[in-house]
Design an enzyme around this catalytic site. Sequence first.
Site, PDB file in Angstrom:
ATOM      1  CB  CYS A 112      25.042  36.651  41.014  1.00 29.86           C
ATOM      2  SG  CYS A 112      24.987  38.184  40.037  1.00 29.86           S
ATOM      3  CG  HIS A 207      29.338  37.579  42.430  1.00 32.05           C
ATOM      4  ND1 HIS A 207      29.419  36.419  41.697  1.00 32.05           N
ATOM      5  CD2 HIS A 207      28.617  38.459  41.680  1.00 32.05           C
ATOM      6  CE1 HIS A 207      28.781  36.583  40.546  1.00 32.05           C
ATOM      7  NE2 HIS A 207      28.282  37.800  40.511  1.00 32.05           N
ATOM      8  CD  GLU A 209      31.412  34.282  43.858  1.00 30.18           C
ATOM      9  OE1 GLU A 209      31.195  34.507  42.654  1.00 30.18           O
ATOM     10  OE2 GLU A 209      30.516  34.248  44.725  1.00 30.18           O
TER      11      GLU A 209
END
Length: 233
Positions: A112, A207, A209
């Site tokens: 990002c 993102h 994650e």
Amino acid sequence: MTRPLIAIPARFSATTSALRYAAEVSARALTEAVWRAGGEPASIHPADGDAAARLARFDGVLLPGGGDLAPHRYGATTTHHSVYDVDDLQDTFDLQVARACLDLGLPLLAVCRGMQVVNVALGGTLEQDMGGPEHEHRHLVHPVAIRPGTLLEQATGAEKADASCYHHQRVERPGRGLTVTATAADGTVEGLELPGARAWFTAVQWHPEDTAHEDPAQQGLFDALVRVSRARL
């Protein structure tokens, strides 16, 4: 097996209820994804200075998301009203980290804001705002098309992936040598790589994650970073 040491530049936070004071933080989902991959995540303090010397002890680097870069960093003479959480020290440190990784040949995964930082470090520019709520990619999971034969495709094992996004800015002009490796349906650049880089490097605008705990394609990015970092041990 020894875990390779993965540096994660901390993010400044004005308030944190658990600590009662301003803090430096790393996203838990991010550090957990590195840990699942077999790495040892280590938060590092943002400070102006010799980033290359500080990074020399690490095996890899993960440049995470965060607030916006100051527009003057990429040559803009005005600032859009939507630009937020700009911090001069954070910008200086992140840009130093990006340049040091590329110069030292340290494996680097940029996420990002991290992707935007690398782009700016190599002379690229950003679109300061994508056009408001109807166009920005905030709190969205949407498909991205991944270019075959790229490090991104190798890491995710896919030519199409569902990306969890939270950003209102995007790459306008890619920096020197960077190639686009993924795009959204609206043309937003979602991935960048640097062919000929001294070490493994890939960057994504989303993102990974957020969904890595349940999506092998997203966890694959962290697995790839740790795998190439372990080879340096």
